[in-house]
Design a protein around this motif. Structure first.
Motif, PDB file in Angstrom:
ATOM      1  N   SER A 195      45.566  91.381  24.461  1.00 23.23           N
ATOM      2  CA  SER A 195      45.207  92.657  25.064  1.00 23.23           C
ATOM      3  C   SER A 195      45.834  92.784  26.442  1.00 23.23           C
ATOM      4  N   LYS A 196      46.081  94.036  26.845  1.00 21.05           N
ATOM      5  CA  LYS A 196      46.702  94.283  28.138  1.00 21.05           C
ATOM      6  C   LYS A 196      45.700  94.238  29.280  1.00 21.05           C
ATOM      7  N   THR A 197      44.414  94.263  28.979  1.00 23.95           N
ATOM      8  CA  THR A 197      43.394  94.274  30.029  1.00 23.95           C
ATOM      9  C   THR A 197      42.318  93.248  29.726  1.00 23.95           C
ATOM     10  N   GLY A 198      41.552  92.939  30.764  1.00 23.00           N
ATOM     11  CA  GLY A 198      40.426  92.034  30.568  1.00 23.00           C
ATOM     12  C   GLY A 198      39.371  92.632  29.666  1.00 23.00           C
ATOM     13  N   ALA A 199      39.158  93.946  29.797  1.00 18.50           N
ATOM     14  CA  ALA A 199      38.172  94.607  28.934  1.00 18.50           C
ATOM     15  C   ALA A 199      38.602  94.531  27.478  1.00 18.50           C
ATOM     16  N   GLY A 200      39.893  94.712  27.242  1.00 18.89           N
ATOM     17  CA  GLY A 200      40.386  94.602  25.867  1.00 18.89           C
ATOM     18  C   GLY A 200      40.244  93.194  25.336  1.00 18.89           C
ATOM     19  N   LEU A 201      40.494  92.214  26.195  1.00 15.20           N
ATOM     20  CA  LEU A 201      40.343  90.816  25.795  1.00 15.20           C
ATOM     21  C   LEU A 201      38.902  90.518  25.410  1.00 15.20           C
ATOM     22  N   LEU A 208      49.015  86.807  34.340  1.00 19.26           N
ATOM     23  CA  LEU A 208      48.328  87.965  33.757  1.00 19.26           C
ATOM     24  C   LEU A 208      47.129  87.522  32.925  1.00 19.26           C
ATOM     25  N   VAL A 209      47.313  86.480  32.126  1.00 22.15           N
ATOM     26  CA  VAL A 209      46.203  85.977  31.321  1.00 22.15           C
ATOM     27  C   VAL A 209      45.081  85.488  32.226  1.00 22.15           C
ATOM     28  N   ASN A 210      45.440  84.807  33.294  1.00 20.63           N
ATOM     29  CA  ASN A 210      44.443  84.317  34.250  1.00 20.63           C
ATOM     30  C   ASN A 210      43.644  85.482  34.831  1.00 20.63           C
ATOM     31  N   MET A 211      44.347  86.517  35.243  1.00 17.28           N
ATOM     32  CA  MET A 211      43.669  87.674  35.843  1.00 17.28           C
ATOM     33  C   MET A 211      42.776  88.373  34.826  1.00 17.28           C
ATOM     34  N   LYS A 212      43.283  88.551  33.621  1.00 21.66           N
ATOM     35  CA  LYS A 212      42.475  89.213  32.590  1.00 21.66           C
ATOM     36  C   LYS A 212      41.237  88.397  32.236  1.00 21.66           C
ATOM     37  N   ALA A 213      41.371  87.098  32.287  1.00 21.38           N
ATOM     38  CA  ALA A 213      40.209  86.238  32.014  1.00 21.38           C
ATOM     39  C   ALA A 213      39.121  86.464  33.050  1.00 21.38           C
ATOM     40  N   ASN A 214      39.505  86.551  34.311  1.00 23.63           N
ATOM     41  CA  ASN A 214      38.517  86.785  35.364  1.00 23.63           C
ATOM     42  C   ASN A 214      37.852  88.144  35.223  1.00 23.63           C
ATOM     43  N   MET A 228      49.478  93.660  39.992  1.00 26.40           N
ATOM     44  CA  MET A 228      48.611  94.619  40.677  1.00 26.40           C
ATOM     45  C   MET A 228      48.206  95.748  39.737  1.00 26.40           C
ATOM     46  N   ARG A 229      49.113  96.127  38.858  1.00 26.31           N
ATOM     47  CA  ARG A 229      48.775  97.156  37.874  1.00 26.31           C
ATOM     48  C   ARG A 229      47.639  96.677  36.974  1.00 26.31           C
ATOM     49  N   THR A 230      47.736  95.451  36.558  1.00 20.89           N
ATOM     50  CA  THR A 230      46.671  94.876  35.729  1.00 20.89           C
ATOM     51  C   THR A 230      45.367  94.780  36.518  1.00 20.89           C
ATOM     52  N   PHE A 231      45.479  94.434  37.788  1.00 20.27           N
ATOM     53  CA  PHE A 231      44.296  94.342  38.634  1.00 20.27           C
ATOM     54  C   PHE A 231      43.605  95.702  38.744  1.00 20.27           C
ATOM     55  N   VAL A 232      44.386  96.747  38.946  1.00 24.36           N
ATOM     56  CA  VAL A 232      43.811  98.094  39.068  1.00 24.36           C
ATOM     57  C   VAL A 232      43.140  98.507  37.758  1.00 24.36           C
ATOM     58  N   GLU A 233      43.785  98.224  36.650  1.00 22.50           N
ATOM     59  CA  GLU A 233      43.181  98.557  35.356  1.00 22.50           C
ATOM     60  C   GLU A 233      41.871  97.796  35.161  1.00 22.50           C
ATOM     61  N   GLY A 234      41.850  96.566  35.632  1.00 21.59           N
ATOM     62  CA  GLY A 234      40.624  95.784  35.525  1.00 21.59           C
ATOM     63  C   GLY A 234      39.507  96.377  36.348  1.00 21.59           C
TER      64      GLY A 234
END
Length: 1194
Positions: A465-471, A578-584, A624-630
């Motif tokens: 998934s592209k986002t933590g929520a999707g994960l 990215l995986v690390n950030m999405k996990a958090n 940062m884009r992933t962070f904002v989506e999170g």
């Protein structure tokens, strides 16, 4: 026994010896029996048993009490179409009866194998009977049912015990012979087993159908009869100890019964293997190992039967028997003592030809486990049947074979295997962790694997998934769906793990988790974590999220972050970061969903984003884009923002918005902040309604937003170069409203914020429109705006005027909404109600408003009211010059905006000039507007070129400026007069239509804006002022050299009178205002000069016009102007004058003849002044003029 053995293998009698064809299908005297009735291929979706089958007919009750059946048998009984005494049939005719039975079996077998209906020696009258094969099977089943009942009757009657001495050896021999004839189901042709299912049931006419089902019937009857014989043997030995070692009694014993059970299970397993080999591996998830419903029913009957023996007679359990067979399937050697009468035909096989032993074993275990969902009455109730028993030892043995290093299990196999294990472990059997851990020991060594099946569809691959929520949603969906998703085997393993833990916690068996977590956590030392690829890290995170969702969130979450902290950010590539950030973010989302504070677990993300803000690379922007989506996902979870969401707001926001080149990224973050502020306002309003509520968390969020977001918003609102996102206005409005609703929370008051956004001349107009619409919709704000003690009403109208001027598309949604709101202000309502006009319905609200203001000002008679209204309207239009300046300074940006600005300013000057201009105030608005739009300093330089956008706008609006300025009394105000003269002087030559490098005089002025001063307006004073200005500026000369634009001015006049069709008023005005200058131009210009030619041509046009010839007053004016010219120039420029006079004599001889006497008088006056009495030059000139007119001078 030797004799018996010889007898058993003797072939049956020929059919001619027993006319079994002479049968009767009547039920009179028949034995009650059960047989299998097929409903076609077995399906896991339809678990109903056939009503005519064994179980639903009460078979399980019958084998518990056979005497009830015996009581229903009528004497004589009919077996194979003959009458027999029910008490002695087996005693005296068992050999015959079983011989006929074997013969009928052979008939069915032959018919099936040869695809023929009947042997040639069978009566032809029966060959046409489609029920013949069914009848053969029915007769055999009747014999077996009778035999079973008869033995039961002997056992139940003490007076019949003496029969056991002959009964046991006789029946055991016959049964063995019959069983020997049946051999193994594997010996049947493949097509018989493969096509054994038939939805027509026993009405089927195929011999192969009845042969296969007869095999099933006989095996069941054989097993139950053998069990009775074992009971007979036990009873007989109990009555006579001397018979314990008798050879006859050794024919049947418990061991033989167990061997027959194994043989039957082996046959059924072989049928299952045959079916397994004929289908694709993936099909096993939809199909059963039962070739037909009868095979399934036989398995169930064995379960019920062996379960009863296990509990009542301490026999082995069903699983014990099955495990012995499955061990052989898995490749283990069978016990050496397992045989049946040492006959190789009935020996258990040493091996089974199965291509995938593990998958088949699990497949069989699953469907046999599901059979435990039946009650003994045949109702399928699932796990609530009370019969469910696990078989974990065998399951674990199968899985160990599966994950063995030498097995080389493939990914397609694993996908099936894990699904099957999930069904067993989570749906049917009690909680036990070892099977899950066996698979874990396999998967933890392969986390970096893609688990991909070559050639498979892309949707079967693991998609990150592209986002933590999707994960997190992937993990949840995996656990929530009923059917296993089409994912790779590791994802299916995670589903198994999660569902297993849920089952453990549901049944308060936390000990399983305590045992498992150590075996999971210990597999992740720092070296292994560093060796994980992107996919491996994704699998690792998915594992821990599965644990977090199902068991202890806080414990697992802390462990996950501790392990991730072992991975320094700088040591990871972009994808792993990215995986690390999405996990958090996924972990944080889970915390919020559980109502847990995120202050502690957000610290790793804060550290990451702080580091990212110091760099600007493509990788950091992706992160940062992933962070904002999170953050966007996190904010959407909690309505009250009371779980330390403020910890995610920081200085990174300004860095991200200011450095990001993609508008869409900025929009996404600003949308998130808008959502935060909206929720914050709602949350604070709710908290304020509850006195005891804690507002510390919302206060912290408000402080963070003011510190890190508000400065950026204020800066963007003043950004006149770039076009800020519309969300900036939304945020400005939210900050303003929040300061009004919660004044104690802010260092900025409502007044400060409102004024900074509304009154700022740098405020972006698009943002201003949206801001005003959002803010003024609130009743509380409107009350403040209309408060007389504050001057907000005029400021709001001023802002609206600015928006109208700088808005190209006046019909835009925001502009219409704002106009409706402005219309509600008391001052505007007063204007509109008086004139019965609606701004919101007007074609252009601004123009309508300006016209209303002008009309109101003109209508006021009271000087004091007029002065007050003047001052108020001066505030309305205070920023007009600044608006104009901002547009003119960058005129190249938009032709529409330039045109809109000029049109608005022209409308304002035309209708409200008296408000814009005060003679006693040099800094009033009108001079600024004129200097900016019409008469900038550069316009006085001839080399200055107008920008095409500005030139086009002036062409449309110049006449309106002149109309408005001319109302300001130019006759008495030198400044106004100078402005008008300069406008005419500058724009007559600048706006002429040009072709190529020259000027096409003919028709060049037909579209000139100055013409509109004559065509649109019929006021002579304006006409006169334009003509006078034009004449004074362009019909001048230096010596004999005319003005450089004299030709243009003459062309303008020519086109003007042509366009006006020689209007008498216009021609008369031109004669009075311009003709003298034109005469001088024609008089002094050198011969052949174009200006002189144009001047003469214009005079000719006037003189030759019908209106001139017919209008006496006009002709008199013409003569009067000519005489003024003579009086002015005759004394010093007589040569030029007589040259012009000669020209005029040709153009209008009658008029020139009429003026000769006056000309002579002027000559005499000149002579008198000179004191010469007679001037030959003047007299000669007069004589020549008279001669040209044909008049004799006297």
């Amino acid at each position: 026994m030797a004799g018996d053995s010889t007898y058993v293998i003797t072939p049956p009698l020929s059919p001619q010896g027993v006319r079994s064809g002479n049968v009767s299908f009547e039920n009179v005297g028949s034995v009650q029996f059960h047989w299998f009735t097929c409903a076609g291929e077995g399906s896991s979706r339809d678990m109903r048993l056939q009503l005519d089958g064994y179980i639903m007919k009460g078979e399980m009750n019958v084998i518990a009490d056979y005497t009830s059946v015996w009581e229903q048998v009528k004497n004589p009984i009919i077996l194979f179409g003959r009458n027999f005494d029910q008490d002695s049939a087996l005693l005296f005719h068992s050999k015959l009866l079983f011989q006929i039975a074997r013969k009928d079996v052979m008939i069915l077998d032959s018919a099936s194998r040869l695809s023929s209906h009947l042997p040639s020696n069978v009566s032809t009258s029966l060959q046409s009977d489609l029920n013949y094969y069914m009848h053969l099977r029915k007769q055999i089943c009747e014999l077996m049912a009778y035999t079973r009942c008869y033995i039961a009757r002997v056992l139940s009657n003490e007076n019949s015990v003496w029969l056991l001495d002959n009964l046991i050896p006789s029946l055991s021999g016959h049964l063995f012979a019959l069983r020997l004839l049946l051999r193994s189901l594997r010996d049947l042709p493949d097509y018989i087993v493969a096509h054994s299912a038939n939805s027509h049931g026993n009405k089927c006419s195929q011999a192969s159908y009845h042969l296969f089902h007869l095999h099933l019937d006989l095996r069941w009857y054989h097993l139950t009869i053998l069990h009775q014989l074992v009971k007979c043997r036990s009873l007989y030995i109990m009555l006579d100890d001397s018979q314990q070692n008798s050879e006859d009694n050794k024919l049947v014993d418990w061991k033989m019964l167990e061997e027959q059970v194994l043989l039957l299970l082996s046959d059924l397993v072989a049928v299952g293997i045959d079916r397994f080999e004929r289908m694709a591996l993936s099909a096993t998830l939809k199909k059963t190992p039962f070739s037909c419903t009868c095979v399934r029913e036989l398995w169930l009957m064995l379960q019920l039967y062996l379960g009863r023996l296990h509990h009542t007679e301490h026999g082995k359990s069903f699983w014990t028997y099955l495990n012995q067979i499955l061990n052989v399937v898995l490749g283990k050697k069978p016990p050496s003592d397992v045989s049946a009468q040492n006959c190789s035909v009935l020996r258990l096989p040493d091996t089974y030809a199965c291509s995938d032993r593990v998958s088949f074993s699990l497949w069989l275990l699953v469907h046999l486990a599901q059979l435990s969902g039946y009650t003994e009455e045949g109702r399928y109730v699932g796990t609530g049947s009370g019969r469910v028993e696990s078989n974990f030892p065998q399951l674990e043995a199968v899985l160990k074979v599966c994950v063995a290093t030498d097995n080389n299990v493939t990914e397609p196999q694993l996908r099936v295997i894990v699904r099957l294990v999930t069904i067993l472990v989570t749906e049917w059997w009690e909680a036990r962790s070892e099977p899950v851990m066996i698979l874990w020991e396999y998967y933890h060594r392969r986390l970096n694997s893609a688990f991909f099946v070559p050639g498979a569809l892309p949707d079967t691959m693991a998609v990150m998934s592209k986002t933590g929520a999707g994960l997190l949603q992937q993990v949840k969906t995996r656990l929530e769906v009923t059917a296993a998703p089409d994912e790779d085997s590791f994802c299916l393993f995670l589903r198994l793990l999660g569902k297993h833990l849920v089952c453990c916690l549901t049944h308060n068996q936390q000990r399983h988790w305590q045992q498992m977590k150590g075996r999971i956590y210990s597999k992740f030392p720092s070296t292994k974590l560093l060796a994980l690829t992107e996919l491996g890290l994704y699998h690792f995170v998915s594992l821990f999220l599965t644990l977090a969702v199902t068991v202890d969130l806080q414990e697992v979450g802390k462990k996950l972050q501790d392990l991730l902290s072992l991975l320094p950010i700088e040591s990871l590539d972009l994808n792993r970061q990215l995986v690390n950030m999405k996990a958090n973010f996924a972990l944080m989302q889970l915390y919020i969903e559980r109502g847990l504070d995120i202050a502690d677990i957000s610290s790793p993300l804060q550290s990451i984003v702080s580091e990212l803000c110091t760099h600007k690379t493509a990788s950091t922007m992706v992160l940062m884009r992933t962070f904002v989506e999170g953050i966007q996902d996190i904010i959407g979870l909690n309505q009250f923002l009371n779980l330390s969401e403020h910890s995610l707001i920081g200085g990174w926001i300004t860095h991200y918005l200011s450095r990001n080149g993609l508008v869409s990224d900025s929009y996404r973050l600003l949308d998130t902040i808008v959502s935060i502020l909206t929720k914050l306002r709602q949350s604070l309003n709710c908290i304020m309604d509850e006195d005891s509520a804690d507002c510390s968390q919302p206060r912290k969020m408000a402080e963070a937003l003011v510190q890190h977001v508000l400065p950026y918003i204020q800066a963007q609102c003043s950004n006149a170069i770039a076009q800020p996102p519309f969300q900036v206005a939304d945020l400005a409005a939210s900050f303003t409203l929040l300061s009004l609703e919660q004044p104690d929370f802010w260092t900025h008051s409502f007044d400060q914020l409102f004024m900074s956004f509304v009154s700022s001349e740098k405020m972006n107009v698009k943002l201003l429109k949206r801001y005003l619409c959002l803010v003024l919709q609130e009743e509380a704000v409107m009350r403040i705006v209309i408060d007389p003690s504050k001057n907000y009403e005029s400021i709001v109208v001023q802002a609206w005027v600015r928006c109208c001027i700088l808005s190209v598309n006046e019909s835009s949604g925001d502009m219409l909404d704002l106009s409706r709101i402005i219309e509600q202000l008391p001052a505007i309502q007063d204007l509109c109600q008086t004139s019965a006009v609606s701004l919101s319905n007007a074609d252009d609200p601004l123009f309508t408003f300006i016209e209303l203001v002008g009309l109101r000002y003109q209508s006021l008679q009271d000087i004091h009211r007029k002065v007050a209204f003047h001052e108020k309207c001066g505030l309305y239009f205070m920023q007009v010059d600044k608006c104009v300046s901002s547009v003119v300074s960058c005129a190249t940006s938009s032709s529409e905006l330039v045109s809109r600005t000029y049109t608005s300013a022209a409308c304002l000057v035309r209708h409200c000039g008296h408000i814009l201009y005060t003679k006693s105030k040099p800094n009033c608005l009108l001079p600024s507007i004129v200097n900016l739009l019409l008469l900038p300093h550069a316009i006085y330089k001839p080399e200055t070129q107008l920008h095409p956008f500005i030139a086009s706008a002036i062409r449309k609006t110049l006449h309106q400026f002149i109309f408005g300025i001319s109302k300001l009394n130019p006759k008495q105000d030198d400044f106004i007069a100078r402005i008008l003269r300069d406008i005419v002087a500058q724009y007559l030559p600048r706006l002429v239509a040009k072709t190529g490098s020259g000027v096409n005089i003919q028709g060049a002025f037909t579209t000139h804006p100055l013409l509109k001063c004559f065509t649109v307006c019929e006021k002579p004073e304006i006409w006169r002022f334009v003509l006078e200005s034009l004449s004074d500026r362009f019909f001048t000369r230096r010596g004999s050299v005319p003005h450089e634009h004299a030709v243009l001015a003459l062309g303008f006049l020519t086109d003007l009178i042509t366009l006006k069709k020689f209007s008498a008023d216009l021609v008369n005005l031109i004669i009075n205002c311009s003709l003298l200058k034109i005469f001088e131009l024609a008089m002094f210009a050198e011969e052949g000069h174009i200006a002189r030619q144009q001047a003469v041509a214009f005079i000719r046009t006037i003189a030759s016009s019908d209106i001139f010839k017919q209008n006496v007053d006009m002709r008199e004016s013409f003569l009067s102007i000519f005489m003024m010219l003579c009086n002015k120039h005759l004394a010093f420029s007589s040569t030029h004058l007589f040259r012009l006079s000669s020209c005029l004599a040709q153009l209008c001889p009658e008029l020139m003849a009429k003026c000769l006497p006056q000309l002579k008088d002027v000559i005499k006056t000149v002579e008198l002044r000179r004191g010469v009495g007679y001037d030959p030059g003047l007299r000669n000139g007069l004589a020549k003029l008279s001669a040209s007119l044909g008049i004799q001078e006297t």
